[in-house]
Enzyme design. Structure first.
Site, PDB file in Angstrom:
ATOM      1  CG  HIS A 187      -2.113  -0.991   0.735  1.00  0.00           C
ATOM      2  ND1 HIS A 187      -2.044  -2.336   0.996  1.00  0.00           N
ATOM      3  CD2 HIS A 187      -3.234  -0.788  -0.012  1.00  0.00           C
ATOM      4  CE1 HIS A 187      -3.111  -2.922   0.464  1.00  0.00           C
ATOM      5  NE2 HIS A 187      -3.844  -2.009  -0.148  1.00  0.00           N
ATOM      6  CD  GLU A 197     -10.309  -6.883  -3.342  1.00  0.00           C
ATOM      7  OE1 GLU A 197      -9.294  -6.279  -3.701  1.00  0.00           O
ATOM      8  OE2 GLU A 197     -10.981  -6.542  -2.356  1.00  0.00           O
ATOM      9  CG  ASP A 245      -5.930  -7.831  -2.815  1.00  0.00           C
ATOM     10  OD1 ASP A 245      -4.865  -8.269  -2.347  1.00  0.00           O
ATOM     11  OD2 ASP A 245      -6.552  -6.884  -2.315  1.00  0.00           O
ATOM     12  CB  CYS A 289     -10.747   0.384  -8.630  1.00  0.00           C
ATOM     13  SG  CYS A 289     -10.990  -0.965  -7.477  1.00  0.00           S
TER      14      CYS A 289
END
Ligand code: PEP
Ligand code: MG
Length: 759
Positions: free
Chosen positions: A368, A610, A634, A681
């Site tokens: 992240h 995901e 993911d 996304c």
């Protein structure tokens, strides 16, 4: 055997330099295997193998014996990348006698390659006078030691070289500066030149740099005070734990107190402060690190375990030292944050206009922190495993975020050349600004929606400047990460209101709290052996409906009068999970509208795709929701079984893998058959080549870091839907990700497009 192996590895890992690693290894292997010689040859840049350590050869030979590539038994082992086990080495056709070593007294020979990340670093060998063949167990032992040694050697070589260079004064005039180059994982593109600032988690012994002071007495007083306060803490802990811990468990506190009373540690620290004028924190960390190393080297398992006690005690005292000397970080202009594991809260204090780059020892391209780097347009390198943090703190660095390269100790010439590249990239970005208000339409008039992913306030502002048409993913865990406890419903409402207001009337897709995996809240730690397969995303919030409902209520209240909220659920892997979450959302809506008088429009609810299970149940899911959004970050990790955060397997994490392309096609086809809108996304949507493929597959909304938005728009305006479809179809039939990328690059290699693919 296992014990010896473990103790050798521990000793080697604690060694401070390559020479120490090798000397420990040869000495200990010789002892354990009871042989006459153990030697290690390492490969130099020229390809020659140089004798770097030996316990058995004549000492003059060390550093002087050089075997050209492919020659002798050493060369054969390196070329074949497998061990050789000979009863009588001199009879082997490849044997070359090296008189300087005095090896004529040996007959039997066992050698094995030392390989790190598929690269042969060197060869380790053992020899014995007696003519015999080494048995299977001995061969396996040497192979195991070599495999373990490889990582220690690679690390010690990289950091040792860097430390040597950094300790040399820089010659400003010289054009021939020998720069030090380290490699990590390219995680956010761009060039940065600036000063390294070490960000450390509190009380991290490894991250304390060596600093010197003028006022020795002040440091001594600080140290004394920290010891006193630590002892007070331990006494209090001991008292508070009566009845909660057994007396034998509480005995540990007594042990800690007596370690502090015993003057061994303190005397060493005081000596370093007095004699070397070292700062108290540095002296304490230095002494503790040395004691930890000594314990880790112990043969006896019980004593080895004591290393963790010393470390723990070390942290406790360090925490007090840090409290009394809070690190006042002065952020220079052009600052590059470096750290063992950079985390989002560390960004909170750094003035945005000063931050130019980030480097983290841990993590990978899809951690992240890397995603935040891309969102902010800050060149970032993750997984820089060989970065010696303390030594590099305060140095000038260049980051090449495209290649994942870090350069220190560089010449003016090199600096100028990177500076030029940086300016050219800025120019390209400035040119793209012209597209801000243009629609994203392919050259055969197909409209594609370009939305953004947000989380931090700053990336929200940047998104508007870049003409975002909506928010496809608002990562609500980012504001959660900035707190010291769960934010209250009202605190959340205010944060969400701001986000919804800024974008209104454009839609804002708020994802419910997605923690777990590599996103741990400091106040809600989740410790698991397999965090990415564990308690994360919707699994956590369904188990804590109070947190989930509080968040949904805050989102809905925030949307009153704006009506641009969409709610999205992460990590959906089965239908009951989806239905349970939707039921809670409807319940919150009913409470707010029927019982509490809010005037709300029911927000659209969507699910993230995901997890592979969701791909194969896409129509079932699509039938139940208002929209779908594919989280390729993911999905890639789960489909390819590659931890997105693990730098060791980063090479295998490839979003262009044909398996992933096929999965993406199944999702869009399934969603269309259920008339359910579907967007992407994950980071793939923000990759210019990825965006072309997604449009070709049939996705018509892409949501990405705002820093990629104009580049993606520029490329999509120059391809036709027809061409994109053809590329999407073709690449799904290809064998591997490299072939896919190559195909796309060659087909799109035309002026106006090619330069957009660079970053
Ligand atoms: C994803 O997994 O692709 C995604 C968008 O979510 P995150 O990166 O926050 O896990
Ligand atoms: Mg995700």
């Amino acid at each position: 055997m296992l014990d010896s192996l473990r103790s050798i590895v521990q000793e080697v890992n604690a060694a401070a330099s390559t020479a120490e690693v090798l000397n420990i290894a040869v000495k200990r292997v010789k002892e354990v295997m009871q042989v006459g010689n153990c030697s290690i040859f390492l490969c130099e840049q020229s390809g020659d193998y140089v004798l770097r350590a030996s316990d058995g050869y004549l000492s003059e030979a060390i550093g002087n014996v050089r075997i050209p590539e492919g020659e002798g038994l050493v060369g054969l082992i390196a070329t074949r990348e497998e061990p050789i086990n000979l009863e009588n080495a001199s009879q082997h056709p490849n044997f070359t006698y090296i008189p300087e070593t005095g090896e004529e007294r040996f007959s039997s020979y066992l050698g094995a390659p030392i390989i790190h990340h598929r690269k042969v670093l060197g060869v380790a060998l053992v020899q014995q006078e007696q003519q015999r063949r080494f048995d299977e167990g001995e061969e396996a032992f040497l192979v195991t030691i070599c495999a373990q040694l490889a990582a220690s050697i690679a690390h010690a070589e990289a950091t040792g070289e860097l430390k040597d260079q950094l300790s040399k004064p820089r010659n400003k005039k010289s054009r021939k500066q020998t720069e030090v180059v380290l490699n990590g994982i390219p995680s956010a593109p761009g060039i940065a030149i600036g000063t390294a600032i070490l960000m450390s988690a509190p009380a991290d012994l490894r991250a304390v740099a060596r600093r010197y002071v003028k006022k020795v007495d002040d440091e001594l007083a600080l140290f004394k005070d920290a010891i006193r306060r630590t002892k007070e803490d331990l006494h209090t802990l001991d008292t508070n734990m009566v009845g909660k811990l057994s007396s034998s468990e509480r005995a540990l506190f007594e042990v800690y107190i007596s370690m502090l009373d015993d003057h061994t540690l303190s005397d060493e620290v005081v000596a370093l402060i007095r004699e070397q004028k070292m700062a108290a924190q540095s002296a304490w960390a230095e002494v503790i690190r040395e004691h930890v190393r000594n314990f880790e080297r112990m043969e006896d398992a019980y004593l080895r375990e004591r290393a963790s006690d010393v470390r723990d005690l070390g942290r406790r005292v360090l925490a007090h030292l840090q409290q009394s000397q809070p690190k006042q970080i002065e952020y220079p202009d052009n600052c590059i944050l470096i750290g063992e594991e950079l985390a989002a809260p560390m960004l909170a204090d750094v003035p945005h206009d000063k931050l130019v780059g980030m480097i983290s020892v841990r993590g990978s391209r899809n951690s992240h922190m890397a995603i935040l780097g891309r969102a902010l347009g800050i060149p970032t390198v993750m997984g820089a495993v060989d970065l010696p943090l303390a030594e590099i703190d305060g140095n000038e660095l260049i980051i090449d975020g495209h290649q994942g390269r870090i350069v220190a100790h560089f010449s003016r010439r090199l600096r100028n050349s990177y500076e030029k590249q940086r300016r050219e990239e800025q120019l390209l970005a400035a040119n793209l600004e012209q597209l801000r208000d243009e629609p994203c339409i392919t050259c055969d008039d197909h409209r594609v929606g370009l939305w953004v992913n947000t989380g931090l306030r700053i990336d929200t502002m940047l998104s508007l400047d870049r003409g975002a048409e909506g928010v496809g993913l608002y990562r609500t865990e980012v504001p959660f990460l900035m707190h010291e406890r769960f934010p209250s419903e009202e605190e959340q409402r205010k944060t969400y209101r701001e986000q919804l207001e800024i974008f209104a009337p454009r839609p804002v897709t708020m994802r419910t709290l997605d923690v777990g995996g590599d996103k741990a809240l400091p106040y809600f730690p989740i410790e698991e052996a397999n965090p990415f397969l564990g308690w994360r995303g919707i699994r956590v919030t369904l188990d804590h409906p109070e947190i989930f409902l509080g968040q949904i209520r805050a989102m809905m209240k925030a949307s009153e009068g704006l009506d641009n909220l969409r709610i999205m659920l992460p990590m959906i892997s089965n239908i009951p999970e989806l239905e349970a979450a939707m039921e809670l959302i409807y319940r919150a809506f009913d409470e707010l509208t029927k019982e509490e008088g809010f005037d709300l429009v029911m927000p659209k609810i969507g699910a993230m795709v995901e997890v592979p299970a969701a791909v194969y149940q896409i129509r079932e899911i699509a039938r139940r929701v208002h929209f779908l959004s594919v989280g390729t970050n993911d999905l890639t990790q789960y489909l390819l079984a590659v931890d997105r955060n693990n730098s060791r397997v980063a090479d295998l994490y490839h979003a262009f893998h044909p398996a992933l392309l096929n999965a993406l096609q199944i999702i869009v086809d399934g969603a269309q058959r259920e008339n359910c809108p579907v967007s992407v996304c994950g980071e793939f949507a923000g990759d210019p080549l990825g965006a072309v493929l997604l449009v070709g597959m049939g996705y018509d909304v892409l949501s990405m870091s705002s820093s990629n938005l104009l580049r993606v728009k520029a490329i999509l305006r120059q391809v036709s839907l027809k061409e994109a479809k053809k590329l999407a179809e073709k690449t799904q039939t290809m064998a591997d990700a490299f072939a896919v990328v190559e195909h796309l690059q060659s087909k799109l290699a035309r002026p106006g497009v090619q330069e957009l693919l660079g970053g």
